[in-house]
Design a protein around this motif. Structure first.
Motif, mmCIF file in Angstrom:
data_model
loop_
_atom_site.group_PDB
_atom_site.id
_atom_site.type_symbol
_atom_site.label_atom_id
_atom_site.label_comp_id
_atom_site.label_asym_id
_atom_site.label_seq_id
_atom_site.Cartn_x
_atom_site.Cartn_y
_atom_site.Cartn_z
ATOM 1 N N PHE A 11 0.839 -1.260 -0.031
ATOM 2 C CA PHE A 11 -0.026 0.196 0.036
ATOM 3 C C PHE A 11 0.801 1.192 0.129
ATOM 4 C CE2 PHE A 11 -3.990 -2.497 0.496
ATOM 5 C CZ PHE A 11 -4.725 -1.505 0.414
ATOM 6 N N LEU A 43 1.897 2.615 -3.193
ATOM 7 C CA LEU A 43 0.828 3.406 -4.251
ATOM 8 C C LEU A 43 1.320 4.652 -4.515
ATOM 9 C CD1 LEU A 43 -2.640 2.396 -2.463
ATOM 10 C CD2 LEU A 43 -1.299 1.289 -4.613
ATOM 11 N N CYS A 44 2.202 5.221 -3.763
ATOM 12 C CA CYS A 44 2.605 6.613 -4.142
ATOM 13 C C CYS A 44 3.780 6.438 -5.388
ATOM 14 C CB CYS A 44 3.293 7.330 -2.862
ATOM 15 S SG CYS A 44 2.354 7.512 -1.411
ATOM 16 N N ARG A 54 1.261 -1.802 -7.367
ATOM 17 C CA ARG A 54 -0.522 -1.626 -7.633
ATOM 18 C C ARG A 54 -0.852 -3.371 -8.083
ATOM 19 N NH1 ARG A 54 -0.015 3.449 -11.628
ATOM 20 N NH2 ARG A 54 0.870 4.956 -10.064
ATOM 21 N N MET A 60 -2.796 5.023 2.412
ATOM 22 C CA MET A 60 -3.897 5.401 1.382
ATOM 23 C C MET A 60 -3.899 7.098 1.653
ATOM 24 S SD MET A 60 -7.001 2.618 1.266
ATOM 25 C CE MET A 60 -7.191 2.660 2.944
ATOM 26 N N ALA A 93 -1.032 8.711 -0.069
ATOM 27 C CA ALA A 93 -1.355 8.417 -1.642
ATOM 28 C C ALA A 93 -2.285 9.417 -2.313
ATOM 29 C CB ALA A 93 -1.799 7.032 -2.014
ATOM 30 N N LEU A 94 -3.363 9.732 -1.472
ATOM 31 C CA LEU A 94 -4.245 10.657 -2.035
ATOM 32 C C LEU A 94 -3.884 12.185 -1.725
ATOM 33 C CD1 LEU A 94 -7.594 8.971 -0.358
ATOM 34 C CD2 LEU A 94 -7.144 9.208 -2.503
ATOM 35 N N VAL A 134 -2.415 9.079 -9.453
ATOM 36 C CA VAL A 134 -2.285 8.213 -8.148
ATOM 37 C C VAL A 134 -3.542 8.272 -7.396
ATOM 38 C CG1 VAL A 134 -1.149 8.202 -6.167
ATOM 39 C CG2 VAL A 134 0.467 8.665 -7.829
ATOM 40 N N THR A 193 -5.456 4.840 -6.329
ATOM 41 C CA THR A 193 -5.944 4.734 -4.873
ATOM 42 C C THR A 193 -7.317 4.214 -4.944
ATOM 43 O OG1 THR A 193 -4.205 6.029 -4.472
ATOM 44 C CG2 THR A 193 -5.540 5.255 -2.743
ATOM 45 N N VAL A 211 -8.272 0.810 -5.848
ATOM 46 C CA VAL A 211 -7.751 -0.077 -4.562
ATOM 47 C C VAL A 211 -8.680 -0.102 -3.383
ATOM 48 C CG1 VAL A 211 -5.848 -0.455 -2.797
ATOM 49 C CG2 VAL A 211 -5.335 -0.063 -5.490
ATOM 50 N N LEU A 212 -8.925 1.193 -3.219
ATOM 51 C CA LEU A 212 -10.211 1.505 -2.002
ATOM 52 C C LEU A 212 -11.438 0.393 -2.311
ATOM 53 C CD1 LEU A 212 -10.591 2.435 0.725
ATOM 54 C CD2 LEU A 212 -11.428 4.620 -0.398
#
Length: 256
Positions: free
Chosen positions: A112, A115-116, A127, A152, A155-156, A163, A167, A170-171
């Motif tokens: 996780f 993800l960045c 990913r 998470m 990344a957001l 990105v 994310t 993935v969520l």
């Protein structure tokens, strides 16, 4: 002597004519008002010929710089049991061990964190590895939920469109990966949803044109709406009121 007197008398007559011509060619400088740039709500702002400087941009949609991730460090050290496999359908991860036997408390937060990443091969392994582990995790995913919130959120918070789309997907996968995961995410809405509230209405107004990012599921506004709907459907009774608290413009997909 007479000739010298004549030249002396002629010279002073010619000099003033030249001076008058030079003065006539030079225009007189006009008076131009000086503009004063000042800050708002000050005494200078009330003066004449003053221009008030506007406020600076808040930068809510500006991308943030990336930081070195722990995923890249572990990958370069060779700590992950993964390898790149080329297939007729494209690239995929070749796991050296069975995914079900992995320590999810150790590996899933690291994936996780990746993800960045936005450079190959780090972004591909992170990913694809997340989706593989969520698909085969089962009951191992639920106890790891508290460790997944900060990756998470980071990344957001990058506010990078690519990105963010990854994310959000993935969520959505995380919510349906196992039972009770959606309800376990409800207490962490305050960490995840503020960024979604900022980008919720970011859609491209193409008029009569075709927005192809919707077909590729790369439209941030549509993905946020899908994600909020998935959180409400799988989050239990308290999901909607908590989403509404953080995203006031959200309308329920179940009540309507």
């Amino acid at each position: 002597m007479v000739a010298e007197k004549e030249t002396l008398t002629k010279r002073p007559e010619k000099m003033p004519k030249k001076r008058t011509k030079l003065l006539a060619q030079q225009p007189l400088p006009g008076h131009q008002p000086h503009t004063l740039v000042s800050e708002g709500f000050t005494v200078k702002a009330m003066m004449k010929n003053s221009v008030v400087r506007g406020p600076p941009a808040a930068g809510a949609f500006k991308e943030r710089p990336t930081k070195p991730t722990a995923f890249r460090k572990f990958y370069e050290r060779g700590d992950f049991p993964i390898a790149l496999e080329h297939d007729s359908k494209g690239n995929k991860i070749a796991w050296k061990v069975e995914i079900e036997k992995l320590d999810y408390h150790h590996y899933l937060p690291l994936f996780f964190d990746g993800l960045c990443e936005m450079t190959f091969p780090y972004e591909f392994f992170a990913r694809q590895g997340v989706h593989d582990m969520l698909e085969h995790g089962g009951n191992k995913v639920l106890p790891v939920i508290p460790q997944l919130i900060i990756p998470m959120k980071n990344a957001l918070n990058l506010r990078n469109r690519q990105v963010m789309c990854v994310t959000l997907k993935v969520l959505q996968h995380l919510v349906v990966s196992a039972e009770m995961v959606g309800e376990a995410l409800v207490p962490y809405y305050r960490q995840i949803l503020p960024i979604l509230n900022i980008f919720k209405n970011m859609n491209v107004n193409s008029g009569d044109g075709i927005e192809y990012s919707q077909q590729r599921r790369e439209n941030v506004g549509d993905l946020i709406q899908e994600t909020l709907g998935a959180l409400e459907r799988h989050g239990g009774e308290d999901a909607f009121i908590n989403i509404k608290y953080m995203v006031p413009t959200y309308e329920s997909c179940l009540l309507n």
